[in-house]
Design a protein around this motif. Structure first.
Motif, PDB file in Angstrom:
ATOM      1  N   GLY A  65       1.816  -9.682 -17.175  1.00 37.40           N
ATOM      2  CA  GLY A  65       2.010  -8.505 -16.482  1.00 37.40           C
ATOM      3  C   GLY A  65       1.043  -7.390 -15.597  1.00 37.40           C
ATOM      4  N   PRO A  66      -0.203  -7.512 -15.746  1.00 37.46           N
ATOM      5  CA  PRO A  66      -0.810  -6.661 -14.685  1.00 37.46           C
ATOM      6  C   PRO A  66      -1.084  -7.719 -13.533  1.00 37.46           C
ATOM      7  N   ASP A  67      -0.428  -8.838 -13.417  1.00 35.91           N
ATOM      8  CA  ASP A  67      -0.666  -9.412 -12.343  1.00 35.91           C
ATOM      9  C   ASP A  67       0.223  -9.163 -11.574  1.00 35.91           C
ATOM     10  N   MET A  68       1.707  -9.351 -12.173  1.00 35.96           N
ATOM     11  CA  MET A  68       2.663  -8.716 -11.402  1.00 35.96           C
ATOM     12  C   MET A  68       2.600  -7.766 -10.881  1.00 35.96           C
ATOM     13  N   ASP A  69       2.023  -6.427 -11.476  1.00 34.79           N
ATOM     14  CA  ASP A  69       1.625  -5.389 -11.128  1.00 34.79           C
ATOM     15  C   ASP A  69       1.726  -5.051  -9.827  1.00 34.79           C
ATOM     16  N   GLU A  70       0.331  -6.058 -10.099  1.00 30.97           N
ATOM     17  CA  GLU A  70      -0.494  -5.591  -8.424  1.00 30.97           C
ATOM     18  C   GLU A  70      -0.190  -6.417  -7.082  1.00 30.97           C
ATOM     19  N   ALA A  71       0.964  -7.966  -7.312  1.00 29.15           N
ATOM     20  CA  ALA A  71       1.284  -8.652  -6.679  1.00 29.15           C
ATOM     21  C   ALA A  71       1.476  -7.850  -5.496  1.00 29.15           C
ATOM     22  N   SER A  72       1.555  -8.685  -3.981  1.00 33.11           N
ATOM     23  CA  SER A  72       2.358  -7.605  -2.769  1.00 33.11           C
ATOM     24  C   SER A  72       3.298  -7.988  -3.646  1.00 33.11           C
ATOM     25  N   GLU A  73       4.254  -6.641  -2.139  1.00 37.58           N
ATOM     26  CA  GLU A  73       6.093  -6.962  -2.661  1.00 37.58           C
ATOM     27  C   GLU A  73       6.349  -7.655  -1.458  1.00 37.58           C
ATOM     28  N   GLU A  74       5.737  -8.865  -0.279  1.00 35.58           N
ATOM     29  CA  GLU A  74       5.908  -9.071   1.190  1.00 35.58           C
ATOM     30  C   GLU A  74       5.952 -10.734   0.351  1.00 35.58           C
ATOM     31  N   PRO A  75       6.999 -10.231   1.243  1.00 33.39           N
ATOM     32  CA  PRO A  75       8.129 -12.374   1.524  1.00 33.39           C
ATOM     33  C   PRO A  75       6.527 -13.376   1.072  1.00 33.39           C
ATOM     34  N   LEU A  76       6.315 -14.422   1.285  1.00 32.98           N
ATOM     35  CA  LEU A  76       5.461 -15.338   0.573  1.00 32.98           C
ATOM     36  C   LEU A  76       5.495 -15.859   2.006  1.00 32.98           C
ATOM     37  N   PRO A  77       4.745 -16.695   2.349  1.00 35.07           N
ATOM     38  CA  PRO A  77       4.329 -16.939   3.737  1.00 35.07           C
ATOM     39  C   PRO A  77       5.054 -18.285   3.306  1.00 35.07           C
ATOM     40  N   ALA A  78       5.796 -18.205   5.203  1.00 35.80           N
ATOM     41  CA  ALA A  78       6.535 -19.370   5.113  1.00 35.80           C
ATOM     42  C   ALA A  78       5.604 -21.041   5.169  1.00 35.80           C
ATOM     43  N   HIS A  79       4.386 -20.861   5.034  1.00 37.22           N
ATOM     44  CA  HIS A  79       4.327 -22.081   4.288  1.00 37.22           C
ATOM     45  C   HIS A  79       4.214 -22.920   3.102  1.00 37.22           C
ATOM     46  N   HIS A  80       4.721 -22.372   2.495  1.00 30.76           N
ATOM     47  CA  HIS A  80       4.569 -22.446   0.712  1.00 30.76           C
ATOM     48  C   HIS A  80       6.257 -23.339   1.226  1.00 30.76           C
ATOM     49  N   ARG A  81       7.086 -23.098   1.416  1.00 29.80           N
ATOM     50  CA  ARG A  81       8.010 -24.002   1.551  1.00 29.80           C
ATOM     51  C   ARG A  81       8.551 -24.233   3.238  1.00 29.80           C
ATOM     52  N   ALA A  82       7.020 -24.411   3.324  1.00 29.95           N
ATOM     53  CA  ALA A  82       7.473 -25.337   5.045  1.00 29.95           C
ATOM     54  C   ALA A  82       8.097 -27.169   4.506  1.00 29.95           C
ATOM     55  N   HIS A  83       7.689 -27.357   3.774  1.00 27.15           N
ATOM     56  CA  HIS A  83       7.709 -28.940   3.462  1.00 27.15           C
ATOM     57  C   HIS A  83       9.610 -28.912   2.827  1.00 27.15           C
ATOM     58  N   VAL A  84       9.828 -27.699   2.216  1.00 21.57           N
ATOM     59  CA  VAL A  84      10.517 -28.256   1.493  1.00 21.57           C
ATOM     60  C   VAL A  84      12.453 -28.018   2.492  1.00 21.57           C
ATOM     61  N   THR A  85      13.059 -29.041   1.784  1.00 18.60           N
ATOM     62  CA  THR A  85      14.767 -29.897   2.692  1.00 18.60           C
ATOM     63  C   THR A  85      15.667 -29.474   1.343  1.00 18.60           C
ATOM     64  N   PRO A  86      17.412 -30.069   2.081  1.00 18.16           N
ATOM     65  CA  PRO A  86      17.784 -30.058   1.118  1.00 18.16           C
ATOM     66  C   PRO A  86      18.230 -30.857  -0.062  1.00 18.16           C
ATOM     67  N   GLY A  87      16.974 -32.179   0.416  1.00 15.17           N
ATOM     68  CA  GLY A  87      17.004 -32.729  -1.063  1.00 15.17           C
ATOM     69  C   GLY A  87      15.746 -33.204  -2.046  1.00 15.17           C
ATOM     70  N   SER A  88      14.725 -31.922  -1.549  1.00 17.19           N
ATOM     71  CA  SER A  88      14.091 -31.979  -3.000  1.00 17.19           C
ATOM     72  C   SER A  88      14.166 -30.737  -4.209  1.00 17.19           C
ATOM     73  N   LYS A  89      13.517 -31.004  -4.525  1.00 15.73           N
ATOM     74  CA  LYS A  89      13.867 -30.964  -6.298  1.00 15.73           C
ATOM     75  C   LYS A  89      13.888 -29.654  -6.587  1.00 15.73           C
ATOM     76  N   ALA A  90      14.289 -28.542  -6.728  1.00 18.90           N
ATOM     77  CA  ALA A  90      14.986 -27.207  -6.696  1.00 18.90           C
ATOM     78  C   ALA A  90      14.518 -26.617  -8.350  1.00 18.90           C
ATOM     79  N   VAL A  91      15.402 -27.339  -9.379  1.00 21.55           N
ATOM     80  CA  VAL A  91      15.151 -27.281 -10.550  1.00 21.55           C
ATOM     81  C   VAL A  91      15.277 -28.106 -11.886  1.00 21.55           C
ATOM     82  N   TYR A  92      14.620 -28.231 -12.888  1.00 24.37           N
ATOM     83  CA  TYR A  92      15.399 -29.671 -13.743  1.00 24.37           C
ATOM     84  C   TYR A  92      16.310 -28.249 -14.799  1.00 24.37           C
ATOM     85  N   ILE A  93      17.338 -28.838 -15.324  1.00 26.79           N
ATOM     86  CA  ILE A  93      17.900 -28.410 -16.410  1.00 26.79           C
ATOM     87  C   ILE A  93      17.949 -29.019 -16.972  1.00 26.79           C
ATOM     88  N   PHE A  94      17.773 -29.594 -18.608  1.00 32.45           N
ATOM     89  CA  PHE A  94      17.733 -29.822 -19.737  1.00 32.45           C
ATOM     90  C   PHE A  94      19.544 -30.609 -20.088  1.00 32.45           C
TER      91      PHE A  94
END
Length: 490
Positions: A65-94
Motif C-alpha cells: 500500500g505505502p509503495d503504491m501511494d508513493e509510486a509515480s503516475e508517469e508511464p513505465l519506461p518502454a524498455h520494460h516491454r521492448a522484447h514483448v511480441t504477440p507470441g510472448s506469454k502474457a498470463v497464466y490462467i488455471f
C-alpha cells in the motif's frame, strides 16, 4: 501474471505457484490464514509475498500500500516491454478443473487481445456498463468481461460474490446495460421468486456460455427481450464459436467464413474406451449431422495451441495426432458437440461426463436439461455409477429440492419416461442440501461417482427406480444388498 484461484489452500496453492514458477505472490490480508499456512514453504522456494494493503499483519510479508501511494503516475519506461511480441506469454490462467489439480493454461499477448475483442464482437459498446460477478482468476471475467471493457472503453461493474437475489437490484443501481454469465448463473436468477417490475431494467445484452436451452427460454419470457450472445470456447483452446443468430440452445453456426479460418471437425468417440473411434487405416471418422461427436480443432500457425506451463505431459495429452492424415495434429477439446442439418452447433457433454449404459451413450447434460423442468427440482447433477454385474455405468441424479417442496418419485419417474429413452432414465436419485460446484459454476461429479449409491456411506436420502410401480422408492440397505448380489435387476 498467474491468476490463482482465491479458494486455493495448502497443496493446491503450492502446486499453482510451482506450475507458474512464481517468484512473487501478491495477495490480500483477507487471505492471511491461507498465506501463513504455506509461508514457510514459499520462503524455502524463494517466493516473496506481498499484501495489497496499508499494513501487514504477518511477519515476513511486506505491505504494498505505502509503495503504491508513493509510486509515480508517469508511464513505465518502454524498455520494460521492448522484447514483448504477440507470441510472448502474457498470463497464466488455471483451468477450473472438475477433477484433480488445475493446469496453468498459457495465454499469449495475441490471444489476450483476441479474447478481449470477443465482447466487442458480441455488441459491447463504449457507452455500455457491463456487470460481472464471476471470479477474475478465470478467463471469462478477466479476458472477456474486464479486458473486453478496457478494449472498447466501456464501464465494468465488479461484484465480489454472485447473488441471485440482488442481481436485478444491482443492475438498476449501476445502470447496467450488459451482463456476463457462465455455467448455472442464469438458472440461479430464474429460480428466484417472481417479483413485480422484473422487466424494469436497462439490460439489453447478455454475453456468456453454458446456458441450457430451457433456462434460455425461461429467462427471455420472464425478464424481457434481452439479446443473448452464447459462445463456446476453452481457456486453453485454439478456436471458439459465437451464436450471433439468437437460436436458442446453440453455441454457434458453421459457415464458409468460419471454416476458412478454423479447421475443426466433430469425430466419433468411444465413451467406454475413452478414445476416438479409428477406421482400419487408423484415422478418425466424422459424425453425421444430428450425432454427437468430439470437437477437435486443427493446430496450425493461425490456430496454435500453447499448452500448459511446466507440464509438457498434460500438454501432449490434449493433442490428437494422425486424425485425418499422417502427421497432422488437432487440439482435443474434450467436449462432445452436435451439429444439426442447418449447421447450428450445440454443446452436448464433456467426454468424462458422458457414460455408457445398456450399450448406449448417455449425455448427462441432456438428461439434466429434461429433468430440470420438474417443479420441485432446484438443481440437478447427473452422472454414472458402477453396478456389480452390469457393464458400463448406471445413471444417477443428485438433486437439490426447491424450498418448501418434497421429493415426488412418481412425478420424476413419469417425466423421465416421457422425455428420455429408457437407457437414459436415472436408476438412482440422491437428495442433497447443496450441489458441489467449481468457482466458475461447473458442477463437480467426481466425489459423487466415487460414493456411488451405497446407503452405508451416504447419509442423505437415496432412492431407486421401481419400474413396475413407476416411481422412485427409498433405497434401503436390504435393497442395496439385492442389487450387489444381482437379485434385483436394473
Amino acid at each position: 501474471m498467474a491468476c490463482v484461484n482465491s479458494n486455493a489452500r495448502g497443496r493446491a496453492l503450492r502446486h499453482a505457484l510451482a506450475a507458474a514458477e512464481a517468484t512473487v505472490m501478491i495477495t490480500s490480508t483477507e487471505l492471511q490464514a491461507a498465506v501463513e499456512e504455506v509461508l514457510p514453504a514459499l520462503r524455502q522456494d524463494g517466493v516473496r509475498v506481498f499484501y495489497l494493503d496499508a499494513e501487514s499483519p504477518t511477519a515476513g510479508v511486506e505491505a504494498l500500500g505505502p509503495d503504491m501511494d508513493e509510486a509515480s503516475e508517469e508511464p513505465l519506461p518502454a524498455h520494460h516491454r521492448a522484447h514483448v511480441t504477440p507470441g510472448s506469454k502474457a498470463v497464466y490462467i488455471f483451468t477450473s478443473g472438475t477433477t484433480g489439480l488445475p493446469k496453468a493454461a498459457v495465454i499469449t499477448e495475441k490471444k489476450l487481445l483476441l479474447v478481449a475483442s470477443l465482447a466487442r464482437l458480441c455488441g459491447l459498446r463504449a457507452s455500455d456498463v457491463l456487470y460481472t460477478a464471476l471470479p477474475l482468476y478465470h478467463s471469462a471475467a478477466l479476458l472477456v468481461g474486464l479486458a473486453g471493457c478496457l478494449e472498447v472503453g466501456a464501464t465494468c461493474v465488479l461484484r465480489a460474490k454472485f447473488s441471485a437475489s440482488h442481481f436485478w437490484d444491482d443492475c438498476r443501481r449501476y445502470n447496467v446495460t450488459v451482463i456476463q454469465y457462465v455455467g448455472e448463473l442464469m438458472r440461479y436468477i430464474c429460480n428466484t421468486p417472481e417479483r413485480p417490475g422484473e422487466r424494469e431494467h436497462g439490460v439489453r445484452l447478455a454475453v456468456g456460455n453454458g446456458m441450457r436451452a430451457d433456462v434460455w427460454e425461461k429467462f427471455l419470457r420472464r425478464f424481457g427481450p434481452v439479446t443473448i450472445r452464447e459462445f463456446y470456447g476453452a481457456t486453453e483452446g485454439n478456436a471458439g464459436f459465437v451464436n450471433y443468430t439468437g437460436k436458442i440452445g446453440a453455441v454457434g453456426r458453421v459457415n464458409v467464413f468460419l471454416k476458412k479460418f478454423v479447421s475443426f471437425e466433430l469425430i466419433r468417440y468411444d465413451v467406454e474406451q475413452d478414445e476416438p473411434v479409428r477406421d482400419e487405416r487408423g484415422f478418425c471418422t466424422p459424425v453425421r449431422p444430428g450425432e454427437a461427436g468430439l470437437l477437435v480443432v486443427k493446430i496450425t500457425k493461425a490456430a496454435p495451441f500453447h499448452g500448459y506451463a511446466g507440464d509438457p505431459e498434460k500438454t501432449e495429452r490434449k493433442i490428437l495426432r494422425n486424425v485425418f492424415a499422417k502427421g497432422d495434429a488437432f487440439f482435443n477439446t474434450g467436449d462432445l458437440l452436435m451439429m444439426d442439418r442447418e449447421q447450428f452447433l450445440y454443446f452436448q457433454d464433456r467426454v468424462g461426463d458422458t457414460f455408457r449404459w445398456k450399450g448406449e451413450n448417455v449425455a448427462t447434460t441432456e438428461v439434466e436439461n429434461m429433468l430440470s423442468a420438474v417443479s420441485f427440482i432446484q438443481e440437478i447433477n447427473v452422472y454414472g455409477v458402477s453396478v456389480p454385474g452390469c457393464p458400463g455405468r448406471c445413471g444417477m441424479a443428485a438433486v437439490r429440492l426447491r424450498a418448501g417442496t418434497r421429493f415426488e418419485g412418481e412425478r420424476l419417474a413419469a417425466r423421465a419416461r416421457a422425455c428420455l429413452p429408457s437407457y437414459a432414465v436415472p436408476r438412482f436419485v440422491r437428495i442433497q442440501e447443496a450441489l458441489e460446484i467449481t468457482g466458475t459454476f461447473k458442477q463437480r461429479k467426481g466425489n459423487l461417482v466415487r460414493e456411488g449409491f451405497d446407503p452405508n456411506v451416504i447419509t442423505e436420502p437415496l432412492f431407486v427406480l421401481d419400474a413396475a410401480k413407476g416411481t422412485y422408492v427409498p433405497l434401503s440397505a436390504a435393497v442395496y444388498r439385492d442389487i450387489l448380489e444381482m437379485r434385483l435387476k436394473l
